[in-house]
Design an enzyme around this catalytic site. Structure first.
Site: not given
Ligand SMILES: [Zn+2]
Length: 180
Positions: A46, A51, A97-98, A139-140, A143
């Site tokens: 995701g 991000q 998480c990226l 999660h997304e 963000h």
């Molecule tokens: Zn993340």
């Protein structure tokens, strides 16, 4: 398509609330395509607008194909999401998480959710997701409100460094600075 630069968690943009998407045109489509490509080359499941420094309410998600989830194995572009229902049933599961490379944690999420959103062309959609995809969506969606998965972890034992074999991959060191 182009791969965008992913911001790390100490970037203040990751703590801001993203704004609703108002214009559904070719630029949004381009953004969505870039986000899918960026997610895939980063081996993520995701990626949310903030991000990559885009403070708009858009995220993409794609989880590996699983036999028991017909929504797995395909990419989703979700615009202006609103979680309309959350199951009482909660589930703990592993997340990374990226924007926080090198860390994993155990996060408690709703087992299933219903969302109202728009497609990349502006068409209204309603979806019910459960299991791992519901976790990714939550999660997304977080963000978009400046929330990171580590914010949900109160017990430090539930957040750990991933053992890398010194492959030179970047690890976000300043994890304690993220405490809110
Ligand atoms: Zn993340």
């Amino acid at each position: 398509m182009a791969v965008r630069k992913i911001l790390y968690a100490d970037n203040p943009k990751l703590r801001q609330k993203a704004k609703k998407v108002k214009v559904f045109g070719p630029q949004l489509r381009q953004l969505a395509n870039d986000m899918i490509e960026t997610m895939r080359v980063s081996n993520g499941v995701g990626l949310a607008g903030p991000q990559i420094g885009v403070l708009q309410r858009i995220f993409v998600a794609e989880i590996p194909e699983e036999d028991d989830d017909p929504l797995s194995g395909k990419p989703f572009v979700i615009v202006n999401p609103e979680i309309t229902k959350r199951s009482a049933e909660m589930e703990e599961g592993q997340e990374g998480c990226l924007s926080i490379p090198g860390w994993l944690g155990e996060v408690n999420r709703h087992h299933s959710i219903e969302i109202k959103a728009r497609t990349v062309t502006g068409k209204p959609i309603k979806m019910k997701v459960s299991g791992f995809l519901a976790r990714v969506f939550q999660h997304e969606n977080d963000h978009l409100d400046g929330i990171l998965f580590v914010d949900h972890i109160k017990d430090p034992e539930k957040l750990w460094r991933v053992q890398t074999e010194d492959d030179g991959s970047y690890v976000f060191e300043d994890i304690n600075a993220l405490a809110v």
